[in-house]
Design a protein around this motif. Structure first.
Motif: not given
Length: 79
Positions: A1-8, A66-69, A73-79
C-alpha cells in the motif's frame, strides 16, 4: 500500500467517524431541547437560541473534518 492509499483510507474513516459523532451529538442536543421546551414552554426562545448555536458549533467541526479529508485526498501533504 502506498502512502496515498493510506491517506485516502484515513480520510474516509476519519470523516465517517466525525459524521457519526456529529449526528449523535445533534440528536442528543435536539432531544434535550425538546424536553426542555416541553417542560417550560415559555423558555422556548432561549432554548432554541442555545440549540441553534450549539448545533452550528457541532456542524463546524464536521466541516473542518471534511476540509482535512479533502486536503489528505487531493493535496496529499505526504509526497
Amino acid at each position: 500500500m502506498t502512502i496515498q492509499m493510506i491517506s485516502v483510507l484515513g480520510a474516509a474513516f476519519g470523516l465517517a467517524l466525525v459524521a457519526a459523532a456529529s449526528a449523535i451529538g445533534q440528536g442528543i442536543a435536539t432531544g434535550k431541547a425538546g424536553e426542555g421546551i416541553s417542560r417550560q414552554p415559555e423558555a422556548r426562545g432561549p432554548i432554541m437560541t442555545a440549540l441553534i448555536i450549539g448545533i452550528s458549533f457541532i456542524e463546524s467541526l464536521t466541516l473542518y473534518a471534511l476540509l482535512i479529508a479533502i486536503i489528505l485526498i487531493f493535496v496529499n501533504p505526504f509526497k
